[in-house]
Design a protein around this motif. Structure first.
Motif, mmCIF file in Angstrom:
data_model
loop_
_atom_site.group_PDB
_atom_site.id
_atom_site.type_symbol
_atom_site.label_atom_id
_atom_site.label_comp_id
_atom_site.label_asym_id
_atom_site.label_seq_id
_atom_site.Cartn_x
_atom_site.Cartn_y
_atom_site.Cartn_z
ATOM 1 N N ASN A 197 47.250 34.747 44.402
ATOM 2 C CA ASN A 197 46.071 34.360 43.636
ATOM 3 C C ASN A 197 46.418 33.083 42.872
ATOM 4 O OD1 ASN A 197 43.428 34.769 42.659
ATOM 5 N ND2 ASN A 197 44.211 35.650 40.759
ATOM 6 N N VAL A 198 45.784 31.977 43.209
ATOM 7 C CA VAL A 198 46.111 30.675 42.628
ATOM 8 C C VAL A 198 45.191 30.436 41.436
ATOM 9 C CG1 VAL A 198 46.344 28.204 43.041
ATOM 10 C CG2 VAL A 198 46.839 29.835 44.878
ATOM 11 N N GLY A 199 45.731 30.573 40.233
ATOM 12 C CA GLY A 199 44.952 30.387 39.013
ATOM 13 C C GLY A 199 44.952 28.942 38.558
ATOM 14 N N THR A 200 43.996 28.613 37.711
ATOM 15 C CA THR A 200 43.857 27.248 37.189
ATOM 16 C C THR A 200 43.872 27.206 35.663
ATOM 17 O OG1 THR A 200 41.429 27.418 37.248
ATOM 18 C CG2 THR A 200 42.529 26.530 39.204
ATOM 19 N N ASP A 201 43.997 28.356 34.989
ATOM 20 C CA ASP A 201 43.890 28.380 33.528
ATOM 21 C C ASP A 201 45.241 28.700 32.878
ATOM 22 O OD1 ASP A 201 42.412 28.100 31.152
ATOM 23 O OD2 ASP A 201 42.203 30.262 30.979
ATOM 24 N N HIS A 202 45.504 29.973 32.551
ATOM 25 C CA HIS A 202 46.747 30.366 31.895
ATOM 26 C C HIS A 202 47.356 31.578 32.604
ATOM 27 C CE1 HIS A 202 44.580 28.286 28.535
ATOM 28 N NE2 HIS A 202 45.792 27.779 28.334
ATOM 29 N N ASP A 203 48.676 31.657 32.519
ATOM 30 C CA ASP A 203 49.403 32.784 33.106
ATOM 31 C C ASP A 203 49.480 33.898 32.066
ATOM 32 O OD1 ASP A 203 50.959 34.458 34.619
ATOM 33 O OD2 ASP A 203 52.830 33.365 34.233
ATOM 34 N N THR A 204 48.458 34.724 32.005
ATOM 35 C CA THR A 204 48.390 35.811 31.038
ATOM 36 C C THR A 204 48.452 37.156 31.759
ATOM 37 O OG1 THR A 204 45.976 35.949 31.119
ATOM 38 C CG2 THR A 204 46.937 34.372 29.557
ATOM 39 N N ALA A 205 48.545 38.225 30.968
ATOM 40 C CA ALA A 205 48.561 39.567 31.548
ATOM 41 C C ALA A 205 47.241 39.872 32.260
ATOM 42 C CB ALA A 205 48.821 40.597 30.451
ATOM 43 N N ALA A 206 46.134 39.394 31.713
ATOM 44 C CA ALA A 206 44.842 39.608 32.367
ATOM 45 C C ALA A 206 44.802 38.927 33.726
ATOM 46 C CB ALA A 206 43.713 39.083 31.478
ATOM 47 N N PHE A 207 45.394 37.727 33.821
ATOM 48 C CA PHE A 207 45.453 37.026 35.105
ATOM 49 C C PHE A 207 46.346 37.781 36.091
ATOM 50 C CE2 PHE A 207 48.008 33.841 37.554
ATOM 51 C CZ PHE A 207 47.029 33.531 38.487
ATOM 52 N N ALA A 208 47.481 38.318 35.604
ATOM 53 C CA ALA A 208 48.386 39.052 36.481
ATOM 54 C C ALA A 208 47.705 40.290 37.074
ATOM 55 C CB ALA A 208 49.647 39.441 35.712
ATOM 56 N N VAL A 209 47.027 41.057 36.231
ATOM 57 C CA VAL A 209 46.375 42.275 36.712
ATOM 58 C C VAL A 209 45.169 41.941 37.582
ATOM 59 C CG1 VAL A 209 45.227 44.412 36.002
ATOM 60 C CG2 VAL A 209 47.223 43.598 34.734
ATOM 61 N N GLU A 210 44.460 40.860 37.277
ATOM 62 C CA GLU A 210 43.350 40.435 38.135
ATOM 63 C C GLU A 210 43.857 40.083 39.537
ATOM 64 O OE1 GLU A 210 39.671 39.377 39.668
ATOM 65 O OE2 GLU A 210 40.225 40.599 37.912
ATOM 66 N N SER A 211 45.060 39.508 39.604
ATOM 67 C CA SER A 211 45.647 39.197 40.909
ATOM 68 C C SER A 211 45.921 40.474 41.689
ATOM 69 C CB SER A 211 46.935 38.394 40.717
ATOM 70 O OG SER A 211 46.698 37.201 39.997
ATOM 71 N N ILE A 212 46.443 41.502 41.001
ATOM 72 C CA ILE A 212 46.693 42.789 41.675
ATOM 73 C C ILE A 212 45.364 43.422 42.083
ATOM 74 C CG2 ILE A 212 47.688 45.088 41.372
ATOM 75 C CD1 ILE A 212 49.640 43.850 39.361
ATOM 76 N N ARG A 213 44.345 43.308 41.238
ATOM 77 C CA ARG A 213 43.022 43.852 41.564
ATOM 78 C C ARG A 213 42.467 43.189 42.833
ATOM 79 N NH1 ARG A 213 41.057 43.086 37.069
ATOM 80 N NH2 ARG A 213 40.932 45.211 36.243
ATOM 81 N N ARG A 214 42.600 41.866 42.920
ATOM 82 C CA ARG A 214 42.092 41.158 44.097
ATOM 83 C C ARG A 214 42.877 41.553 45.346
ATOM 84 N NH1 ARG A 214 39.970 35.100 42.594
ATOM 85 N NH2 ARG A 214 38.801 35.661 40.714
ATOM 86 N N TRP A 215 44.187 41.750 45.188
ATOM 87 C CA TRP A 215 44.975 42.212 46.336
ATOM 88 C C TRP A 215 44.499 43.577 46.807
ATOM 89 C CZ3 TRP A 215 47.875 46.747 46.062
ATOM 90 C CH2 TRP A 215 48.552 47.081 47.239
ATOM 91 N N TRP A 216 44.232 44.489 45.870
ATOM 92 C CA TRP A 216 43.826 45.839 46.250
ATOM 93 C C TRP A 216 42.484 45.824 46.986
ATOM 94 C CZ3 TRP A 216 45.361 50.411 47.391
ATOM 95 C CH2 TRP A 216 44.463 51.479 47.430
ATOM 96 N N HIS A 217 41.500 45.097 46.455
ATOM 97 C CA HIS A 217 40.187 45.066 47.091
ATOM 98 C C HIS A 217 40.192 44.234 48.369
ATOM 99 C CE1 HIS A 217 38.299 47.283 43.890
ATOM 100 N NE2 HIS A 217 38.653 46.403 42.975
ATOM 101 N N GLY A 218 41.037 43.215 48.437
ATOM 102 C CA GLY A 218 41.017 42.353 49.608
ATOM 103 C C GLY A 218 41.974 42.749 50.707
ATOM 104 N N GLN A 219 43.030 43.496 50.384
ATOM 105 C CA GLN A 219 44.052 43.795 51.379
ATOM 106 C C GLN A 219 44.601 45.208 51.260
ATOM 107 O OE1 GLN A 219 48.073 41.681 51.328
ATOM 108 N NE2 GLN A 219 47.041 40.492 52.924
ATOM 109 N N GLY A 220 44.893 45.638 50.038
ATOM 110 C CA GLY A 220 45.572 46.917 49.842
ATOM 111 C C GLY A 220 44.755 48.128 50.243
ATOM 112 N N HIS A 221 43.487 48.157 49.837
ATOM 113 C CA HIS A 221 42.663 49.334 50.114
ATOM 114 C C HIS A 221 42.477 49.539 51.619
ATOM 115 C CE1 HIS A 221 39.770 52.493 49.423
ATOM 116 N NE2 HIS A 221 38.853 51.863 50.136
ATOM 117 N N ALA A 222 42.347 48.440 52.371
ATOM 118 C CA ALA A 222 42.199 48.559 53.821
ATOM 119 C C ALA A 222 43.488 49.042 54.472
ATOM 120 C CB ALA A 222 41.785 47.212 54.408
ATOM 121 N N ALA A 223 44.641 48.622 53.935
ATOM 122 C CA ALA A 223 45.921 49.029 54.519
ATOM 123 C C ALA A 223 46.295 50.456 54.132
ATOM 124 C CB ALA A 223 47.018 48.065 54.081
#
Length: 496
Positions: A197-223
Motif C-alpha cells: 500500500n503506497v501512502g502519500t501522507d504519514h506513516d502512522t498506525a492508522a495507515f499501517a492497519v489500513e494497509s492490512i485491511r486492504r490486503w485482507w479485502h483485496g487478497q487475503g479473504h479470497a486466499a
C-alpha cells in the motif's frame, strides 16, 4: 652488425640465442644488479607506513591520519613529510605485501541483545506453525524506506546506450508537489505473495492497519475464505510497534470489522533485519527499480506490481491518497475497553485482539441486587484473585523479604498493592493500563511493578493460574475504569 658498436664478445651470443627463441646460457645481469626498491633502501619505511595505517595497534594513537581517510596518496604525503620519500603506487604495493586490501564496513554488530531474544523467536515460530497447520493466514508486515518522487537519483545501475545515463537532479530536495512515497508491505508467508500500500501522507498506525485491511479485502479473504484467525509478525518499533497504543486500537477495530481473531507477535527489539518481509519482498522491489528515477507515484506502484522472482513471488500494489494525521492521543479508557488479552510469555510482545468484546456496563447504570458493586475491597475478591484473602496475605508475606525493600524514591504503591495488581494481571488478564487507573498510578510505574513481582514469583516457584472463565466482578472493574478514565484528575501519561 654496424661497425663501431661497443659490444662485448659475451653479449653477442646471448642476443643470437634470444632471436632463435632459446634461453640464454647464463644470467645476463649479475645477482643483485638493477635498481634497488625504496623499501630496501629505507628500512624504516615499512614500519612507518604500518604505524600510520594501524596507529592504535602498531603506532602512535595521536597520528595525524588517525581521523582522516587513509588513501595511498595521503599516506605517501605523510611519509614524505616524515622523511621517507615514496610514491602512492609504492605505498599500495607495500600494503598489499602486508596483507591489506580495500575493505568496506560490515554490519555484524547487533548491540545489546534482549535476554529473551532467542526465546521470542522460537515462540514466534511456534505460533506461525500452529496457524499454518490450521490453514490460517500468517503475514509479515513493515514499512519500506520512504522514497522521493521525481527526477532523483536511485541507487543501482541499469542497461542503457553507452554514454547516455538518465539525467536526474543534483540535489535530493523533496518536490513539494510530488512529496514522498511510503510503501507499507504485507507478505503472506505461505502463499509467497505480497501486497504493498503506497501512502502519500504519514506513516502512522492508522495507515499501517489500513494497509492490512486492504490486503485482507483485496487478497487475503479470497486466499483464506474460511479463516477465523490471523497472525501478524511485526517489528518492535515504528507505526506497528508494540508500545504504540493506536496500533492496538486500530487492530481491535479491524478484528471487529472482519470477525478475525488477530494475534500479534513482535520481533525482539533490534532484530528488524530478520523480518521475513525484508528479504522476501522489499529486497526484490529494490532490485526491480534499481537505477531508475521514481518520477511519479504511478511509476512506483507499477514497478512494485511488476516485481517477480524465480521462486514465484507475486506482488500487488495500489496507491493510498488518504490523510493520516499524526499526534492522535489514545486515552486510558479507550485502551481499557479494548478486547485485548496478552499471552503468558511476554504479553507486551505477544497479544490477541478479539472480534467480539464483552459488553461494558455503563457507569451510571444501577447494578442488579445480586451484582457486586465497586469498592476498593472488590479488588481482593477471591473470584478476581483466584485465592482467599488469607492466601493473598500469606503470598504477600512470602514475597516481602525479597521484594519489600526501599531503594531510592519510595514506590507509589505499597508492596501488598503491588502483589495484588500482579495477581489480577495474571489471573484475569488485566493489562497495565486499567490497573494503573484502578490503583491510581501511572502506566509506566505499573509496567515496572508487574515486571518486578513476576520475577519474584518465578524466583519462589509460585504460579498464578489464569481464570477458566471471566468472573462477573470483572465487568464492575471495567465500568470503574471507564468512569475514572473520563475524569481529568485520573489522566495518566499516554504513548501514541
Amino acid at each position: 652488425m654496424p661497425l663501431g658498436a661497443a659490444l662485448s664478445s659475451a653479449t653477442i651470443p646471448a642476443g643470437t640465442e634470444l632471436e632463435a627463441g632459446e634461453e640464454p646460457l647464463g644470467r645476463v645481469r649479475r645477482p643483485g644488479g638493477g635498481r634497488k626498491r625504496v623499501a630496501d633502501l629505507d628500512p624504516g619505511l615499512r614500519p612507518a607506513l604500518l604505524a600510520l595505517v594501524e596507529p592504535d595497534v602498531r603506532g602512535d594513537p595521536m597520528s595525524p591520519l588517525r581521523w582522516t581517510v587513509k588513501s595511498t596518496r595521503a599516506l605517501a604525503k605523510a611519509l614524505t613529510r616524515a622523511g621517507h620519500r615514496v610514491s602512492a603506487d609504492t605505498v599500495a604495493d607495500l600494503l598489499r605485501e602486508e596483507g591489506f586490501s580495500l575493505q568496506a564496513n560490515a554490519k555484524t554488530l547487533e548491540g545489546n541483545q534482549h535476554v529473551d531474544r532467542d526465546t521470542q523467536f522460537r515462540y514466534l515460530n511456534e505460533q506461525a506453525r500452529a496457524h499454518r497447520d490450521a490453514c490460517q493466514p500468517v503475514i509479515s508486515v513493515d514499512t519500506k524506506k520512504k522514497e522521493l518522487v521525481g527526477e532523483f537519483k536511485n541507487d543501482g545501475r541499469q542497461w542503457r546506450p553507452a554514454g547516455d545515463p538518465v539525467p536526474v537532479n543534483m540535489h535530493d530536495f523533496a518536490d513539494p508537489k510530488l512529496g514522498k512515497a511510503i510503501p507499507y508491505g504485507v507478505y503472506d508467508l505461505a502463499a509467497n505473495t505480497g501486497w504493498v500500500n503506497v501512502g502519500t501522507d504519514h506513516d502512522t498506525a492508522a495507515f499501517a492497519v489500513e494497509s492490512i485491511r486492504r490486503w485482507w479485502h483485496g487478497q487475503g479473504h479470497a486466499a483464506y475464505p474460511r479463516a477465523t484467525r490471523l497472525l501478524i509478525t511485526a517489528d518492535a518499533g515504528g507505526s506497528n510497534g508494540y508500545r504504540t497504543r493506536a496500533w492496538k486500537l486500530e487492530l481491535a477495530r479491524l478484528a471487529a470489522e472482519t470477525g478475525l481473531t488477530i494475534t500479534v507477535c513482535h520481533l525482539p527489539p533490534g532484530t528488524s533485519k530478520w523480518n521475513k518481509i525484508e528479504h522476501r519482498l522489499f529486497s526484490h522491489i529494490t532490485m526491480n527499480w534499481r537505477g531508475r528515477p521514481l518520477t511519479s507515484h504511478e511509476v512506483i506502484v507499477q514497478s512494485i506490481a511488476a516485481t517477480t522472482t524465480r521462486t514465484g513471488l507475486r506482488v500487488m500494489a495500489e496507491l493510498d491518497t488518504n490523510a493520516y494525521p499524526t499526534g492522535v492521543t489514545i486515552g486510558d479508557a479507550e485502551m481499557a475497553a479494548l478486547a485485548l488479552t496478552r499471552h503468558a510469555f511476554h504479553g507486551d510482545w505477544n497479544y490477541v485482539l478479539h472480534p467480539h468484546p464483552a459488553p461494558a456496563i455503563p457507569a451510571a447504570r444501577t447494578p442488579e441486587p445480586c451484582e457486586p458493586q465497586w469498592t476498593p475491597a472488590l479488588l481482593t475478591d477471591p473470584a478476581l484473585t483466584g485465592m482467599s484473602r488469607d492466601q493473598l496475605h500469606d503470598l504477600v508475606q512470602a514475597l516481602a523479604p525479597d521484594g519489600d525493600t526501599q531503594r531510592g524514591r519510595p514506590p507509589r504503591l505499597a508492596f501488598p498493592d503491588q502483589v495484588l495488581a500482579t495477581v489480577l494481571h495474571l489471573h484475569v488478564n488485566l493489562a497495565a493500563e486499567p490497573l494503573a487507573v484502578l490503583f491510581a498510578g501511572s502506566r509506566t510505574a505499573m509496567h515496572r511493578t508487574l515486571l518486578k513481582i513476576r520475577k519474584l514469583l518465578k524466583a519462589h516457584g509460585i504460579v498464578i493460574p489464569p481464570a477458566a472463565t471471566p468472573p462477573a466482578a470483572l465487568t464492575v472493574l471495567h465500568a470503574r475504569v471507564l468512569a475514572q478514565g473520563s475524569e481529568a484528575s485520573s489522566k495518566i501519561k499516554t504513548t501514541c
